[in-house]
Each structure stands twice: as structure tokens, then as C-alpha cells.
Design an enzyme around this catalytic site. Structure first.
Site, PDB file in Angstrom:
ATOM      1  N   ASN A  97       8.477  -3.531   3.022  1.00 59.31           N
ATOM      2  CA  ASN A  97       6.952  -3.365   3.243  1.00 59.31           C
ATOM      3  C   ASN A  97       6.627  -3.691   4.864  1.00 59.31           C
ATOM      4  OD1 ASN A  97       4.053  -2.695   2.777  1.00 59.31           O
ATOM      5  ND2 ASN A  97       3.833  -5.356   2.637  1.00 59.31           N
ATOM      6  N   HIS A 143       1.008  -1.113   0.002  1.00 59.22           N
ATOM      7  CA  HIS A 143      -0.002   0.007   0.134  1.00 59.22           C
ATOM      8  C   HIS A 143       0.777   1.288  -0.115  1.00 59.22           C
ATOM      9  CE1 HIS A 143      -3.066  -2.649   1.427  1.00 59.22           C
ATOM     10  NE2 HIS A 143      -3.958  -1.917   1.591  1.00 59.22           N
TER      11      HIS A 143
END
Length: 362
Positions: A174, A144
Site C-alpha cells: 500500500n 484505497h
């Protein structure tokens, strides 16, 4: 006597026929009213369900989006307005070029449980669209850019799982580095009670870039530019897209030179050369301790100023998902219900109602 009964029967039949016709006409009239009323209600529902244009622009500092300075970046680009964030998506890299969001203490006070719903973005042409299969067994996370934990509503949370908001991220980048930076920026808003404007995205800085799936380009690094209007603090996180756990803090001008994007067109060059010691973890954020100044970047080439006309033209491209505007240079139609679809839905409802009434009258 027989004639009287026959006559009475005929009269009764006539009355029933007349009443039946009146009933049908009444239901048809009611159906016509339902058609008009229902059409209006559907239009209201669609308008309410989609974010407004002003809500789109609220995600930018002073309502001004980042601006792509290179013509090559504009190729097959899609300006997309979501609930809670905005994206400039690239059909070339099949990733966002930037993702903008505005964090406020009020927004982050809304806590909702995470519900994963990764999905492909229907507003993007199929030829330019990142696919779920592209990431499968690739060795990279669906990372994201606007994090799920920033989202205050179910609609915003669902939108955050669009692949238009994702880049292929190395797992440790991440799951550790990026997660900690997201937590740190939220802590600034909640602990220090100030608004935080963020622009995040990928960096493509190698001559030969790796791809996964059917052409999703893997970034060499990820960035997160941050501006705090209340104190004037500014800077950017820059993290290599690998498992090294490295991250550094750079100026916005440094990033703009790397990206070819004016990240904060409403700020002047002097502001964007300032660099503050942005926190690397949420625990480093103290309620009563302002973020300290670090240095002034005299070497990087800041992005050139953008004319007001160009900025206004860019603002107009960010329309809610239910509007009739096209999406990006690829000219994609809105995914909202158009008038023909609304008419068809209401007509089907009315026809079903009439069929049901006729069955009752038989």
C-alpha cells in the site's frame, strides 16, 4: 366618564384581538408559503448535493461500466456511485470487486489537503458491511482503490475514505508499490495532457483465503487496469498483496481471465491483448515521450463480449446517492432524504416559527 373609559377599553381590546387574529393568520399563511417554498428548496438541495447519473457514468470509458461475468460475483453485490469514482462492492468479500475512475488534467489541477475520514458505508446492508473494527490491529492497511490524491473536491475526498473503496493491503504494498503506481498514473494525465481511465481492485486467487475482522477477505494481489484513449496505450499493473515490493505489467485479458470481469466492455479483444510499458513511477513519465508498446498477449482468455442490453441494464444501476433506486442485489434503499423526511423537516420549521410568534403575542 367611567362608562366611556370602559367602552374605549372594550373597543381597544376588540381591535387588538382582531389585529392579533390577522397577525396569526398572516403568519400561518406565510408559514404555508414557507412550507411549499422550503420543500422545493430541500428537493433542489438534495438533487444538487448528489452526483447526477451522467456524472456517475462519466467515470467509465464511453459511459460503460465493467461487467461481472460470473454469477457468483453478483451475489450480494452493490453498484455504488460516489463523487469522482464508482464501485462494485461485494457483500461476500466485504471489499470492492472493482473501482473505476476517470483522470483528466483538469481534474488533477484541483489540489486539496488530505483530511482522513475513514468511515463505514451506510448504503451497504449491515450484514455485508466492512467495519472500521475489522481493520483494527489486523496487520493490514485500509488501502484505497481510488486514491484520495485523485479527488478534486472535499465531497470526493470524503467519499474516497468509505470502506467500500478499501481492501486490506500489506503495508509495503500500500505505502510504497501502490503509492508509486498511483503517482505514475496521475503523472500520465498531468505531464502528457491526456485522459486516463482506470479500473482498480483486488484479486482473490488462492483456494484458501485469509480474512480479518468479521469476514473481510484479504486479496492475494491488487490490480490497476489503465487505458489511454488518446494514444491507445493499455495494460495493467499486478502487485502481490505482500511486502515483497513486486509488481508486473500484464495485459487486460490476463486480468479478465483471473477475475471473471470484463474490465473494459467497450474495447475489443485485439485492443485488450495489447500491452504497453506502463510507468512504474512518476519520474518515468516524460511529457514528450509516448508510452512504448511491449507485447501482444496471445495466450490469456479475454472476457466474452457483453450484449448492449446487458450493458444498458448495468448502466442504469449506477445512480447517485440521493436517487430512489435500490443499491445492488441486496435492494438497499437510497440514503437521500425521501419526501416524508423533507415534509417532516419543513413542518418542524413552521411549527417552531408559530410557537415563537405565539410566545411574542402573549
Amino acid at each position: 366618564m367611567a362608562r366611556k373609559k370602559s367602552s374605549s377599553g372594550n373597543i381597544l381590546a376588540q381591535l387588538l384581538n382582531q389585529n392579533g387574529v390577522k397577525m396569526i393568520l398572516g403568519f400561518v399563511a406565510a408559514g404555508s408559503f414557507a412550507f411549499a417554498f422550503g420543500q422545493e428548496k430541500i428537493q433542489q438541495f438534495v438533487a444538487k448535493a448528489a452526483p447526477s447519473n451522467s456524472a456517475c457514468l462519466d467515470q467509465f470509458y464511453r459511459d460503460v461500466p465493467p461487467y461481472l461475468m460470473k454469477d457468483s460475483l453478483n451475489k450480494n453485490s452493490y453498484p455504488l456511485c460516489f463523487n469522482g469514482f464508482n464501485v462494485m462492492y461485494s457483500g461476500v468479500s466485504k471489499t470492492p470487486l472493482w473501482v473505476a475512475e476517470a483522470l483528466t488534467p483538469e481534474r488533477l489541477s484541483q489540489k486539496i489537503p488530505r483530511e482522513d475520514s475513514f468511515h463505514e458505508e451506510p448504503r451497504v446492508n449491515e450484514a455485508h458491511r466492512a467495519l472500521l473494527s475489522d481493520y483494527r490491529a489486523s496487520g493490514y492497511d485500509r488501502g484505497h482503490m481510488a486514491p484520495n490524491a485523485d479527488m478534486p473536491t472535499k465531497d470526493a475526498q470524503f467519499d474516497s475514505f468509505s470502506l467500500a473503496n478499501m481492501v486490506p493491503q500489506a503495508p509495503k504494498n500500500n505505502q510504497q508499490v501502490w503509492r508509486e503506481l498511483e503517482e505514475a498514473t496521475r503523472a500520465i494525465a498531468t505531464k502528457q495532457k491526456q485522459d486516463v481511465y482506470i479500473v482498480s481492485g483486488p484479486v482473490f486467487a488462492a483456494q484458501k483465503l485469509k480474512t480479518i475482522g468479521k469476514g473481510v477477505i484479504v486479496p492475494t494481489a491488487t490490480y490497476k487496469a489503465v487505458y489511454l484513449p488518446k494514444t491507445g496505450a493499455i495494460g495493467a499493473y499486478y502487485a502481490p498483496n505482500d511486502n515483497s515490493l513486486q509488481v508486473k505489467i500484464v495485459s487486460v485479458c490476463y486480468l479478465e481471465e483471473q477475475l471473471g470481469i470484463n474490465l473494459f466492455p467497450q474495447l475489443n479483444e485485439e485492443q485488450k491483448r495489447n500491452t504497453y510499458n506502463l510507468p512504474l513511477k512518476a519520474t518515468a513519465v516524460k511529457a514528450a515521450k509516448p508510452i512504448e508498446y511491449s507485447y501482444w498477449d496471445a495466450e490469456s482468455q479475454c472476457a466474452e463480449d457483453v450484449s448492449n442490453d446487458d450493458l444498458q441494464a448495468m448502466q442504469k444501476q449506477f445512480k447517485p446517492a440521493g436517487s430512489s433506486s435500490s443499491a445492488g442485489s441486496a435492494g438497499q434503499a437510497s440514503t437521500g432524504l425521501d419526501s416524508a423526511a423533507q415534509d417532516a423537516i419543513v413542518k418542524q420549521l413552521v411549527e417552531s416559527l408559530l410557537q415563537y410568534i405565539l410566545q411574542l403575542l402573549k
